[in-house]
Design a protein around this motif. Sequence first.
Motif, short mmCIF file in Angstrom:
data_model
loop_
_atom_site.label_atom_id
_atom_site.label_comp_id
_atom_site.label_asym_id
_atom_site.label_seq_id
_atom_site.Cartn_x
_atom_site.Cartn_y
_atom_site.Cartn_z
N ILE A 199 0.84 -1.21 0.00
CA ILE A 199 0.00 0.00 0.00
C ILE A 199 0.87 1.25 0.00
N GLY A 200 1.97 1.23 0.77
CA GLY A 200 2.87 2.37 0.82
C GLY A 200 3.55 2.66 -0.51
N LEU A 201 3.66 1.67 -1.36
CA LEU A 201 4.26 1.87 -2.68
C LEU A 201 3.26 2.37 -3.72
N PHE A 202 2.03 1.84 -3.67
CA PHE A 202 1.12 2.06 -4.80
C PHE A 202 -0.17 2.81 -4.46
N ASN A 203 -0.40 3.16 -3.22
CA ASN A 203 -1.66 3.82 -2.85
C ASN A 203 -1.76 5.22 -3.47
N TRP A 204 -2.73 5.44 -4.33
CA TRP A 204 -2.91 6.73 -5.00
C TRP A 204 -4.14 7.49 -4.47
N LEU A 247 14.14 8.79 0.45
CA LEU A 247 14.96 8.35 1.58
C LEU A 247 14.39 7.07 2.20
N ALA A 248 13.06 7.03 2.34
CA ALA A 248 12.41 5.83 2.89
C ALA A 248 12.63 4.61 1.99
N LEU A 249 12.57 4.83 0.67
CA LEU A 249 12.78 3.73 -0.28
C LEU A 249 14.21 3.21 -0.20
N ILE A 250 15.19 4.14 -0.18
CA ILE A 250 16.60 3.74 -0.09
C ILE A 250 16.86 3.01 1.22
N THR A 251 16.33 3.56 2.31
CA THR A 251 16.52 2.92 3.62
C THR A 251 15.94 1.51 3.63
N THR A 252 14.75 1.36 3.07
CA THR A 252 14.09 0.05 3.03
C THR A 252 14.94 -0.97 2.29
N GLY A 448 13.20 6.43 8.22
CA GLY A 448 11.87 6.16 7.69
C GLY A 448 11.85 4.96 6.76
N THR A 449 10.67 4.39 6.56
CA THR A 449 10.52 3.20 5.73
C THR A 449 9.27 3.33 4.85
#
Length: 491
Positions: A199-204, A247-252, A448-449
Amino acid sequence: MVEQVLRSLQPYFERIPSVERPKTHVPFKSKFSWTVGILILYFILSGIPVFGLSPDSIDIFEHYRAFFAGASGSILTLGIGPIVTASIILQLLVGAGIIKLDLTNPDDRATYQDFQRFLVFVMIAVEAIPQIVGGLLKPNLDIANALGVSPGVISFLIFLQLFIGGVLIVYMDEVVSKWGIGSGVSLFILAGISQSIIIGLFNWISPAGEMPPGIIPRWVWIAQNIPADQLLTLSGISYLLINGGILALITTIIIIFLVVFAEGTRVEIPLAHQMVRGARGRFPIKLVYTSVLPMIFVRALQANIVVMGMVLYNNGITFLGEYVGGTPINGLMYLLSPVRGPQNWIPSLVKQNPYFADLPDWFILLHLVIDATILIVGGILFAMFWAQTSGMDAKTVANQIARSGMQIPGFRKSPQILERFLNRYIPKVTILGGALIGLLTLIANMLGTIGNVSGTGLLLAVSIAYRLYEDLAKEQMTEMHPMLRRFLGEE
């Protein structure tokens, strides 16, 4: 004294219904079917709303959903909270010597497990009642009026539904643990966190004119609404990193690779069978020896403390701190609450929230230091407790290896000698692994994630997925090589 009372009460604890263990080996296909079936049931139950619950209710576990599983407003609202809390209480009592049980003794271990099951049911009530009485889970007055009953009747129905949901989680966990693959608790955590990440990736879905919550739709929104020359400035890059979710994406991604690396790093003890020439094996001692389970206990203990402060605040007791929604905004409860991203520890970002505008910088940084201490020190302590109470200590492992007929080449076949050899590694790796998981959790929380699953949730998801993969591989191996089941203690 306490343990004598527990032993005297054990016949009553044994009467609590439990899922019967299989008497023979369960084939891999059956285990897989049970696991998938329980997972589907979990998603169905998490979608059933609590009848009579007011929309104005506050979910005090909102920020802890990553590892409490369940779903807000559903009959699984409590999630695995009661199971984890009961385990924490028992680990602390046994670890502190208040309850003196030798968990390497089968009778004492049975007493421990039976009392833990009883305590879980107690904690279901203990976690549900304060939320209802404290006015956090409110009855819907319109439904009460429509049915012609008092709000107290609706509150009782809410409690009944939460209790039933908590009991279902307990038995679903038992079914997976005894008839399926891995642990039910781990399965529910992985399911919830994976759903949040997707959901965090694709929720529009967002209000008109506002930036979507999903990272990929957020990039599209930024490209359509913010000029490129503005994004190339220092403030624009900072906006992309934090608000754009980069930043959250890179951290993840980095945390996923680090956890997989840590899970794969191990010391392998060579083993040979004393009776069967050529039969050799290895006992792996992983760097993350107790997995990330200590982080569940640390965060669950932290969550219960913050929740207790909120219940007190709602009843007019404010000296521990004040709350807005489910978030503490000052006092001791603010210092004890977890850090959940850059906006929780960088003073300039923290003060953008009007509720934190007057907090001094040193107080904000103290919040970060306390959370770091809780994660690292708590990770070490709970890793040590878990190794002792779950049969992962050197003595238990040595006895298990000796019973299987295996021994370390060049050493006599003696559990005492095996224990001394394993003591060179297990205690050190337990402490190091607990500290490492605490540090990784802290870093992920600070940066963050994806999906705001928190560092704890992300580490749990990756570690559980890795362990589930290993469990699947082990099940397939034991299916092909039945003699391995004896070594693994399954027969």
